[in-house]
Design a protein around this motif. Sequence first.
Motif, PDB file in Angstrom:
ATOM      1  N   SER A  25      -9.446  31.150 -14.582  1.00 39.07           N
ATOM      2  CA  SER A  25     -10.401  30.184 -15.116  1.00 39.07           C
ATOM      3  C   SER A  25     -11.758  30.469 -14.493  1.00 39.07           C
ATOM      4  N   ILE A  26     -12.768  30.722 -15.328  1.00 36.48           N
ATOM      5  CA  ILE A  26     -14.099  31.081 -14.861  1.00 36.48           C
ATOM      6  C   ILE A  26     -15.087  29.984 -15.238  1.00 36.48           C
ATOM      7  N   SER A  27     -15.965  29.645 -14.304  1.00 34.25           N
ATOM      8  CA  SER A  27     -16.929  28.575 -14.539  1.00 34.25           C
ATOM      9  C   SER A  27     -18.014  29.001 -15.523  1.00 34.25           C
ATOM     10  N   ASP A  28     -18.570  28.001 -16.217  1.00 28.38           N
ATOM     11  CA  ASP A  28     -19.741  28.201 -17.076  1.00 28.38           C
ATOM     12  C   ASP A  28     -21.020  27.822 -16.336  1.00 28.38           C
ATOM     13  N   LEU A  29     -20.918  26.748 -15.541  1.00 22.74           N
ATOM     14  CA  LEU A  29     -22.080  26.239 -14.827  1.00 22.74           C
ATOM     15  C   LEU A  29     -21.734  25.938 -13.370  1.00 22.74           C
ATOM     16  N   GLU A  30     -22.769  25.972 -12.528  1.00 26.15           N
ATOM     17  CA  GLU A  30     -22.624  25.554 -11.134  1.00 26.15           C
ATOM     18  C   GLU A  30     -23.745  24.572 -10.829  1.00 26.15           C
ATOM     19  N   MET A  54     -23.252  19.884  -1.678  1.00 26.54           N
ATOM     20  CA  MET A  54     -21.964  19.983  -2.350  1.00 26.54           C
ATOM     21  C   MET A  54     -22.120  20.811  -3.627  1.00 26.54           C
ATOM     22  N   VAL A  55     -21.040  21.497  -4.001  1.00 22.49           N
ATOM     23  CA  VAL A  55     -21.083  22.406  -5.147  1.00 22.49           C
ATOM     24  C   VAL A  55     -20.002  22.016  -6.158  1.00 22.49           C
ATOM     25  N   LEU A  56     -20.369  22.060  -7.439  1.00 24.84           N
ATOM     26  CA  LEU A  56     -19.425  21.813  -8.520  1.00 24.84           C
ATOM     27  C   LEU A  56     -19.455  23.008  -9.471  1.00 24.84           C
ATOM     28  N   ASP A  57     -18.363  23.772  -9.515  1.00 22.14           N
ATOM     29  CA  ASP A  57     -18.195  24.856 -10.475  1.00 22.14           C
ATOM     30  C   ASP A  57     -17.265  24.355 -11.567  1.00 22.14           C
ATOM     31  N   PHE A  58     -17.644  24.511 -12.842  1.00 27.15           N
ATOM     32  CA  PHE A  58     -16.802  23.931 -13.886  1.00 27.15           C
ATOM     33  C   PHE A  58     -16.974  24.599 -15.245  1.00 27.15           C
ATOM     34  N   ASN A  59     -15.972  24.372 -16.074  1.00 27.77           N
ATOM     35  CA  ASN A  59     -15.990  24.670 -17.496  1.00 27.77           C
ATOM     36  C   ASN A  59     -15.273  23.515 -18.177  1.00 27.77           C
ATOM     37  N   ILE A 199     -29.489  18.759  -7.479  1.00 22.96           N
ATOM     38  CA  ILE A 199     -30.747  19.400  -7.110  1.00 22.96           C
ATOM     39  C   ILE A 199     -30.930  20.737  -7.824  1.00 22.96           C
ATOM     40  N   SER A 200     -29.860  21.252  -8.456  1.00 21.22           N
ATOM     41  CA  SER A 200     -29.990  22.488  -9.231  1.00 21.22           C
ATOM     42  C   SER A 200     -28.806  22.643 -10.177  1.00 21.22           C
ATOM     43  N   ILE A 201     -29.058  23.256 -11.321  1.00 17.98           N
ATOM     44  CA  ILE A 201     -28.018  23.579 -12.297  1.00 17.98           C
ATOM     45  C   ILE A 201     -28.274  25.001 -12.771  1.00 17.98           C
ATOM     46  N   GLU A 202     -27.254  25.845 -12.715  1.00 20.83           N
ATOM     47  CA  GLU A 202     -27.433  27.214 -13.170  1.00 20.83           C
ATOM     48  C   GLU A 202     -26.154  27.744 -13.818  1.00 20.83           C
ATOM     49  N   LYS A 203     -26.343  28.711 -14.696  1.00 24.61           N
ATOM     50  CA  LYS A 203     -25.192  29.383 -15.288  1.00 24.61           C
ATOM     51  C   LYS A 203     -24.616  30.329 -14.238  1.00 24.61           C
ATOM     52  N   LYS A 204     -23.343  30.192 -13.976  1.00 21.53           N
ATOM     53  CA  LYS A 204     -22.721  31.032 -12.960  1.00 21.53           C
ATOM     54  C   LYS A 204     -21.244  31.199 -13.246  1.00 21.53           C
TER      55      LYS A 204
END
Length: 247
Positions: A25-30, A54-59, A199-204
């Motif tokens: 399972s690969i994230s779309d956003l972090e 804190m970090v949230l990786d998700f799809n 504080i930030s949203i990026e495609k990852k």
Amino acid sequence: MHKYFSILLIFPFLFVFSQQKEEKSISDLEVHYEYSYTRDTTDVDPSHRSKEIMVLDFNPSSSIYYSQQYLAARKVFEQAAIAAQTSANIEIRTADLPKYKISYSIYRNGSQIYYTGNIFRDVFTFESTYLKWNTNYKDVKTILGYQCNKATTNFNNRTFTAWYTKDIPISEGIYRFKGLTGLILEINDEKNYHSFKAISIEKKQTEIKPLQKGIPVTREQYIKREKNLKVIRILKEKNSQKKEEIK
């Protein structure tokens, strides 16, 4: 004197959930959040609040939520474990480890949410349930360029106010706050003891998987163990104070 971890002690730290042979399972956003909280509710000085990134990786189908510094510390242990395969004497100085305050992680697989956390030297995992939300609000505000709607929920006898964006229509959020029709970008309780803000949203593209394996328990069993540990710590502190008074 510097303290060291022997490589023999780090292997329990590296246990992960057993993975079946299936597609990763690969994230779309972090998303990075600043988590600000107070340990002492009687201390109102803002400069005394603790903070952690804190970090949230998700799809749409899965997610993992964790402390940035905690993951950095884990990677140090992982590299040491690899090095230990060719060297018998591998030691890690605690002073060199990335400093973190939050060691729990939240893993979602489909509609199932799992909390994994440490109680003293043991790691436990329990399955969490979705919270009930009140979305009957017309309030809106902009966070990181995204229009957000207001929602509230009750958690641990406190009312939390969340701001979520339907522009990212994935039912995700901080900690165990999930279940809305969009991504939660900000949330805090009514007394602001706990505050999370994106504080930030990026495609990852990052592999989404549990960070470690915990002993399966219920949430009630986990809370009971936590309370027991607090009682033990309080008793130890009182005994130490008595010894100092005797001296």
